[in-house]
Design a protein around this motif. Sequence first.
Motif: not given
Lengths: 323, 300
Positions: B140-155
């Motif tokens: 819940l506390s994750l800044p969603t956009l940042i995590i999504v950005l990082a995940s897409v960058a990696l995957l």
Amino acid sequence: MIKYIVRRFLISVPVVWLITVASFTFIELAPGDAVSAMIMQTSSTSLGNISAAQLERLREMHGFNDPAYIRYFKWLKGLSEGNFGYRFRDRKPVAKLLVERIPMTLELMAVSLVIACFLGISLGVISALKQNTSIDYILTVLAFSGVSVPVFFIAMLAIFVFSLNLDLFPTSGARTPAVPFTYGDHIRHLVLPSLVMALVIMSDIMRYARASMLEVIREDYITTARAKGLSGWNVLIGHAFRNALLPLITIIALKLPWIFGGSAILETVFQWPGLGSLFVDAAIARDYYIIMAQLVVYGVAVLAAGLLADILYAVADPRIRYE
Amino acid sequence: MSEIVEPAVEPEVSDVDVRTGGHRAWRRFRRHKLAVVSSCILAVLFVMVVFAPWIAPFHPHDINIESGIFKPPSAQHWLGTDSVARDILSRLIHGGRISILVGVTAISISLVIGTVIGGMSGYYGGVVDSVLMRITDVFLSLPTLIIVLASVALLGPSIRNLILIIGFLGWATIARLVRGQFLSLREKEYVMAAHCIGAADIRIMIRHLLPNLVGPLTVAATFGVAEAILLEAALSYLGLGVQVPTPSWGNMLEGAKTVSVLKNMPWIWIPPGFMIAITVLSINIMGDGLRDALDPRSTH
């Protein structure tokens, strides 16, 4: 109170450590490898020109062949010494980038947050007091639009109208390049991004402010206050408004990481040299050191926001006493 | 109504409730004028994306060299052409497919994960609850956009990755919702009764508890779809989402990163931006209407 804050701080220390573990693991789990990403960044030579042996030597040199836990401790040691690695593209230290960028993002956030809180709370309260009138409907649609229209599209429209057609503000950046820095110039650059961001945050705050106010004005003590013969205005400001603000403090404080993260797109559209645009560039370039460092920064920001929410709430609401 | 007369093992009383409840919900929903208008807009959009290949005048990938690049709207190309002479109207119609596909499938993933985790947490309580809720708090506390950005960058950017990432990050609010409801529902007498006649936990959860949550879950999923569409648009705009030549409303805006396009060719970027805005706005307002209709106790 002081004791509570100190204890919360102490609890946060292991959480920060967990954040570093999580950030490292996150990058570790990802397919692809940093050396090849780095080679593509640092030189124009494509991977095809590099032999397998050369690649292996590069991996060895950068320590990528060590087991994960050794690399983690090396990285953690670096962090503790303020060494966050370097940007692949120009070998600039990440720590230096962060020091440059964090104040820019904080400035943008602070300005837009102040505007958003002021407008959001006032409009939300007006909306609640005029419930089910046309003013309420218009404000509700406005609030819904603010959270529904993509922030980059609002930003593009703003640039299109105010920069490109009316020529009132610059299109991007935080200062005019090749001109000595002046505050006037900086503020002119700040206007559009902070207003667009304020609009989005305001819409969110407005909905909470309205709901909170609606809840409070139905309470018995409001009826009592009215029954005592206080004027409507006195009841609203002295009794209702103050209590309606309480939950808002927590909500806004907990929204900070979300605003922090949301600024990434906005900063990219306006090329605002803050953390967000740094992160987006790093994500596109797969720049591992920056992504890792920023995950830690954002993690700490989330933690700090939670702490801030608790402390502010305790300060604002005397009924809450932490032991 | 006849099934109630029959001596069923489990009297389907809830069935009757749902039906009259449905009527009442429909009446409440109809009162929300804006929500009705939004639903109509969404219905039109839905028809448009389903029948996209038949409605679109051109194939969205087709390069119409003879028409020229960056051409303003004309009789042949109603919304003009883009940087490689593709028909913008056709890309707009097809782009909606991707946006809506990503939004709906991502939320389905979130719904399943959130319901399972929240259900177990609320039903079993105790240690299970503590552990699962701590994990939920983290998400819940994750800044969603940042995590999504990082995940897409990696995957790596692709439609499938986008759906999986958004789906796996969005379940926390749903888990919270399901847990809260299960916590209070499990104390009800009919649950006790089901226990006594020997119903298994899983059966109680699915047959007796979950149907109570159809309303709140529908509302949560509706807002979730809106959020997922916005995320997809943002990522595609940054070049980290749906990749060209596949059109999505987000990546159609990517072309307007240069000042000259932004200034002189509004037909390139205003239509897709408008489509995202109207779609997400309609979904959000419909969600608001659904909340009033299906979840009247909720104050938010």
